[in-house]
Design a protein around this motif. Structure first.
Motif, PDB file in Angstrom:
ATOM      1  N   ALA A 123      30.939 -62.940  43.569  1.00 14.60           N
ATOM      2  CA  ALA A 123      32.324 -63.334  43.873  1.00 14.60           C
ATOM      3  C   ALA A 123      33.296 -62.276  43.362  1.00 14.60           C
ATOM      4  CB  ALA A 123      32.632 -64.695  43.245  1.00 14.60           C
ATOM      5  N   ALA A 124      33.041 -61.803  42.134  1.00 11.95           N
ATOM      6  CA  ALA A 124      33.922 -60.775  41.558  1.00 11.95           C
ATOM      7  C   ALA A 124      33.901 -59.515  42.429  1.00 11.95           C
ATOM      8  CB  ALA A 124      33.482 -60.447  40.132  1.00 11.95           C
ATOM      9  N   ALA A 125      32.730 -59.181  42.952  1.00  9.15           N
ATOM     10  CA  ALA A 125      32.598 -57.951  43.745  1.00  9.15           C
ATOM     11  C   ALA A 125      33.472 -57.984  45.004  1.00  9.15           C
ATOM     12  CB  ALA A 125      31.131 -57.720  44.113  1.00  9.15           C
ATOM     13  N   VAL A 126      33.681 -59.177  45.565  1.00 16.49           N
ATOM     14  CA  VAL A 126      34.522 -59.237  46.776  1.00 16.49           C
ATOM     15  C   VAL A 126      35.937 -59.730  46.459  1.00 16.49           C
ATOM     16  CG1 VAL A 126      32.553 -59.525  48.342  1.00 16.49           C
ATOM     17  CG2 VAL A 126      33.736 -61.564  47.468  1.00 16.49           C
ATOM     18  N   GLY A 127      36.170 -60.100  45.205  1.00 18.32           N
ATOM     19  CA  GLY A 127      37.535 -60.473  44.812  1.00 18.32           C
ATOM     20  C   GLY A 127      37.879 -61.937  45.035  1.00 18.32           C
ATOM     21  N   THR A 128      36.898 -62.818  44.851  1.00 14.78           N
ATOM     22  CA  THR A 128      37.250 -64.240  44.929  1.00 14.78           C
ATOM     23  C   THR A 128      36.729 -64.983  43.694  1.00 14.78           C
ATOM     24  OG1 THR A 128      37.312 -66.189  46.347  1.00 14.78           O
ATOM     25  CG2 THR A 128      35.224 -64.980  46.313  1.00 14.78           C
ATOM     26  N   THR A 129      36.828 -66.305  43.707  1.00 14.69           N
ATOM     27  CA  THR A 129      36.515 -67.099  42.516  1.00 14.69           C
ATOM     28  C   THR A 129      35.414 -68.118  42.807  1.00 14.69           C
ATOM     29  OG1 THR A 129      38.302 -68.598  43.161  1.00 14.69           O
ATOM     30  CG2 THR A 129      38.833 -66.920  41.513  1.00 14.69           C
ATOM     31  N   VAL A 130      34.947 -68.753  41.712  1.00  7.24           N
ATOM     32  CA  VAL A 130      33.880 -69.761  41.796  1.00  7.24           C
ATOM     33  C   VAL A 130      34.360 -70.997  41.028  1.00  7.24           C
ATOM     34  CG1 VAL A 130      31.486 -70.302  41.126  1.00  7.24           C
ATOM     35  CG2 VAL A 130      32.088 -67.964  41.828  1.00  7.24           C
ATOM     36  N   ARG A 151      32.807 -68.255  31.655  1.00  7.43           N
ATOM     37  CA  ARG A 151      34.199 -67.804  31.505  1.00  7.43           C
ATOM     38  C   ARG A 151      34.357 -66.653  30.512  1.00  7.43           C
ATOM     39  NH1 ARG A 151      38.792 -70.515  32.785  1.00  7.43           N
ATOM     40  NH2 ARG A 151      39.507 -70.225  30.660  1.00  7.43           N
ATOM     41  N   VAL A 152      33.320 -66.384  29.719  1.00  2.65           N
ATOM     42  CA  VAL A 152      33.399 -65.226  28.813  1.00  2.65           C
ATOM     43  C   VAL A 152      33.563 -63.944  29.636  1.00  2.65           C
ATOM     44  CG1 VAL A 152      32.112 -63.868  27.113  1.00  2.65           C
ATOM     45  CG2 VAL A 152      32.058 -66.379  27.020  1.00  2.65           C
ATOM     46  N   ASP A 153      32.769 -63.812  30.700  1.00  3.75           N
ATOM     47  CA  ASP A 153      32.883 -62.619  31.560  1.00  3.75           C
ATOM     48  C   ASP A 153      33.855 -62.817  32.711  1.00  3.75           C
ATOM     49  OD1 ASP A 153      31.007 -61.132  30.141  1.00  3.75           O
ATOM     50  OD2 ASP A 153      29.343 -62.123  31.190  1.00  3.75           O
ATOM     51  N   HIS A 154      33.996 -64.076  33.155  1.00  3.30           N
ATOM     52  CA  HIS A 154      34.809 -64.345  34.353  1.00  3.30           C
ATOM     53  C   HIS A 154      35.769 -65.498  34.034  1.00  3.30           C
ATOM     54  CE1 HIS A 154      32.014 -61.804  36.521  1.00  3.30           C
ATOM     55  NE2 HIS A 154      31.013 -62.540  36.118  1.00  3.30           N
ATOM     56  N   PRO A 155      36.916 -65.199  33.412  1.00  3.51           N
ATOM     57  CA  PRO A 155      37.825 -66.272  32.957  1.00  3.51           C
ATOM     58  C   PRO A 155      38.341 -67.148  34.087  1.00  3.51           C
ATOM     59  CG  PRO A 155      38.585 -64.078  32.248  1.00  3.51           C
ATOM     60  CD  PRO A 155      37.380 -63.852  33.089  1.00  3.51           C
ATOM     61  N   TRP A 156      38.178 -66.711  35.325  1.00  2.00           N
ATOM     62  CA  TRP A 156      38.686 -67.470  36.467  1.00  2.00           C
ATOM     63  C   TRP A 156      37.718 -68.556  36.958  1.00  2.00           C
ATOM     64  CZ3 TRP A 156      34.648 -66.255  39.390  1.00  2.00           C
ATOM     65  CH2 TRP A 156      34.136 -64.951  39.353  1.00  2.00           C
ATOM     66  N   VAL A 157      36.573 -68.708  36.313  1.00  3.33           N
ATOM     67  CA  VAL A 157      35.624 -69.735  36.779  1.00  3.33           C
ATOM     68  C   VAL A 157      36.250 -71.125  36.603  1.00  3.33           C
ATOM     69  CG1 VAL A 157      33.387 -70.858  36.360  1.00  3.33           C
ATOM     70  CG2 VAL A 157      33.556 -68.356  36.384  1.00  3.33           C
ATOM     71  N   GLY A 158      36.234 -71.926  37.670  1.00  2.00           N
ATOM     72  CA  GLY A 158      36.863 -73.242  37.635  1.00  2.00           C
ATOM     73  C   GLY A 158      35.908 -74.333  37.159  1.00  2.00           C
ATOM     74  N   ALA A 159      36.472 -75.316  36.441  1.00  2.27           N
ATOM     75  CA  ALA A 159      35.697 -76.487  36.006  1.00  2.27           C
ATOM     76  C   ALA A 159      36.164 -77.697  36.811  1.00  2.27           C
ATOM     77  CB  ALA A 159      35.940 -76.736  34.523  1.00  2.27           C
ATOM     78  N   VAL A 160      35.318 -78.722  36.871  1.00  6.61           N
ATOM     79  CA  VAL A 160      35.704 -79.980  37.533  1.00  6.61           C
ATOM     80  C   VAL A 160      35.578 -81.112  36.522  1.00  6.61           C
ATOM     81  CG1 VAL A 160      35.185 -81.609  39.392  1.00  6.61           C
ATOM     82  CG2 VAL A 160      34.913 -79.151  39.787  1.00  6.61           C
ATOM     83  N   VAL A 161      36.574 -82.001  36.514  1.00  7.88           N
ATOM     84  CA  VAL A 161      36.504 -83.199  35.676  1.00  7.88           C
ATOM     85  C   VAL A 161      36.722 -84.429  36.553  1.00  7.88           C
ATOM     86  CG1 VAL A 161      37.147 -82.128  33.474  1.00  7.88           C
ATOM     87  CG2 VAL A 161      38.943 -82.898  35.048  1.00  7.88           C
ATOM     88  N   GLY A 179      45.043 -69.563  31.705  1.00 10.90           N
ATOM     89  CA  GLY A 179      44.146 -68.951  32.693  1.00 10.90           C
ATOM     90  C   GLY A 179      43.093 -69.885  33.252  1.00 10.90           C
ATOM     91  N   SER A 180      43.020 -71.116  32.732  1.00  9.95           N
ATOM     92  CA  SER A 180      41.946 -72.001  33.210  1.00  9.95           C
ATOM     93  C   SER A 180      42.257 -72.516  34.613  1.00  9.95           C
ATOM     94  CB  SER A 180      41.775 -73.187  32.257  1.00  9.95           C
ATOM     95  OG  SER A 180      42.906 -74.029  32.338  1.00  9.95           O
ATOM     96  N   ARG A 181      41.213 -72.849  35.338  1.00  8.18           N
ATOM     97  CA  ARG A 181      41.362 -73.523  36.634  1.00  8.18           C
ATOM     98  C   ARG A 181      40.562 -74.814  36.515  1.00  8.18           C
ATOM     99  NH1 ARG A 181      38.379 -71.091  39.999  1.00  8.18           N
ATOM    100  NH2 ARG A 181      39.392 -71.653  41.926  1.00  8.18           N
ATOM    101  N   VAL A 182      41.250 -75.948  36.636  1.00  9.47           N
ATOM    102  CA  VAL A 182      40.581 -77.234  36.424  1.00  9.47           C
ATOM    103  C   VAL A 182      40.828 -78.142  37.617  1.00  9.47           C
ATOM    104  CG1 VAL A 182      40.302 -79.225  34.912  1.00  9.47           C
ATOM    105  CG2 VAL A 182      40.950 -77.023  33.939  1.00  9.47           C
ATOM    106  N   LEU A 220      45.708 -73.683  35.837  1.00  7.09           N
ATOM    107  CA  LEU A 220      46.049 -74.115  37.203  1.00  7.09           C
ATOM    108  C   LEU A 220      45.387 -75.467  37.469  1.00  7.09           C
ATOM    109  CD1 LEU A 220      47.240 -73.326  40.065  1.00  7.09           C
ATOM    110  CD2 LEU A 220      44.892 -72.646  40.629  1.00  7.09           C
ATOM    111  N   PRO A 221      46.177 -76.554  37.577  1.00  3.94           N
ATOM    112  CA  PRO A 221      45.577 -77.844  37.949  1.00  3.94           C
ATOM    113  C   PRO A 221      45.230 -77.819  39.442  1.00  3.94           C
ATOM    114  CG  PRO A 221      47.761 -78.118  36.928  1.00  3.94           C
ATOM    115  CD  PRO A 221      47.609 -76.681  37.286  1.00  3.94           C
ATOM    116  N   MET A 222      44.010 -78.239  39.761  1.00  5.43           N
ATOM    117  CA  MET A 222      43.586 -78.320  41.165  1.00  5.43           C
ATOM    118  C   MET A 222      43.359 -79.810  41.430  1.00  5.43           C
ATOM    119  SD  MET A 222      41.102 -74.959  41.339  1.00  5.43           S
ATOM    120  CE  MET A 222      39.882 -75.433  40.118  1.00  5.43           C
TER     121      MET A 222
END
Ligand code: FDA
Length: 304
Positions: A123-130, A151-161, A179-182, A220-222
């Motif tokens: 994902a990082a190689a093409v410029g998107t997120t997971v 998230r240590v290497d990719h802070p943009w990784v999103g979590a789901v609750v 920077g979190s995406r939740v 970022l709240p999703m």
């Protein structure tokens, strides 16, 4: 009761064999883009005219290591296609750790983490997120731990609750850092009262409290719901607190509302599944709206 039965059927290999043996049912294709990555890209191309997309390569609860590797490779493949198609700025991917081996008896968490790392690198190689989907409550701690490691290497990784779990308001406090995406959803699994709210009103109240925490946080709240009242609440809190947020909905559910919100300037992301392993996903959708079941049973019978 009906919802519990459908969710139990979703885990039955026998029911799955009967249902998946047929052609792609019209009701299935309402929720699922198609069997292949090319199908997913074709649908994503149309959706991204006015919305964002998160792609889900269907598959979960795998029993063999080879399936985990195949699922990871499928994500690497589709991410490469997204990059080539110039869609990576509008399309991300959602993954289930059980598809990457989390439920394997030996080293499941380690294997799933390695697989998820490979997908994040692609994902990082093409410029998107997971974004890492959340499954039943027995996996919550392990899944959040894996997200933390990614998230240590990719802070943009999103979590789901999942708002129906009693623990989730506290999880939102932990996760709402800079920077979190939740992604906040109600929760699609049948959970016991010991860990989950079972009444609709309680789940909605929990969702509202969690929204309050996430929109007061620094990430970022999703907001993943089709529920008009909760969508209105998210919009109001977003406006009042001047925070960015995404509204997220499932492909095939309230498509007119998705388009209307996008036309009003909201950022709307569509969760778009594809692949041949659609059974568990599809049964959870039936569980949310048993009215769909009658159509589906009729079409199953007409196959014979
Ligand atoms: P609710 O079920 O109350 O529905 C509100 C209204 O939306 C209904 O009255 C109906 O009009 C419409 N609607 C909802 N579902 C429908 C359906 N299947 N068919 C037709 N109409 C329907 N869950 C989980 O446990 N882990 C996860 O990782 C995710 N990820 C996720 C991502 C995204 C983007 C979304 C939108 C949802 C999820 N979910 C999920 C699923 C979520 O937990 C929940 O089961 C569904 O979103 C349904 O709940 P609603 O909040 O939409 O409310």
């Amino acid at each position: 009761m009906l919802r519990s039965t459908l969710l139990a059927a979703a885990r039955s290999p026998q029911v799955r064999a009967v249902v998946e043996s047929g052609p792609f049912d019209p009701l299935v294709s309402r929720f699922v883009a198609g069997a292949t990555a090319a199908d997913a890209l074709a649908t994503a191309r149309v959706l991204t005219l006015d919305r964002l997309v998160t792609l889900d390569h269907l598959g979960e609860d795998i029993a063999e290591r080879a399936q985990a590797d195949a699922n990871v490779a499928a994500y690497e493949h589709v991410l490469g296609l997204l990059g080539d198609a110039g869609l990576a700025d509008r399309v991300e991917v959602s993954v289930k750790l059980s598809a990457f081996g989390q439920s394997l008896e030996t080293d499941g968490d380690k294997i799933a983490l390695e697989g998820a790392r490979r997908v994040c690198a692609a994902a990082a190689a093409v410029g998107t997120t997971v974004t890492v989907d959340m499954e039943d409550h027995t996996t919550t701690d392990r899944t959040l731990e894996t997200v933390r490691e990614l998230r240590v290497d990719h802070p943009w990784v999103g979590a789901v609750v999942q708002a129906h779990l009693r623990r989730t308001e506290a999880d939102c406090r932990d996760l709402a850092g800079p920077g979190s995406r939740v992604r906040l959803c109600k929760g699609a699994y049948d959970e016991p009262a010991s860990v989950a709210y079972r009444e609709r009103a309680e789940v909605e109240a929990s969702f509202a409290r969690c929204l309050g925490v996430l929109t007061a946080g620094e990430g970022l709240p999703m907001v993943a719901t089709h529920d008009p009242r909760l969508i209105d609440l998210a919009r109001r809190l977003g406006r009042e607190r001047a925070v960015a947020y995404e509204l997220q909905m499932l492909h095939g559910v309230r498509p007119a509302a998705q388009k209307a919100l996008a036309a009003e300037g909201e950022t709307v992301r569509v969760y778009l599944p594809y692949g041949t392993e659609w059974f568990g996903y599809f049964m959870r959708r039936l569980g949310e709206r048993p009215a769909n079941l009658a159509f589906f049973l009729r079409s199953l019978m007409s196959r014979g």
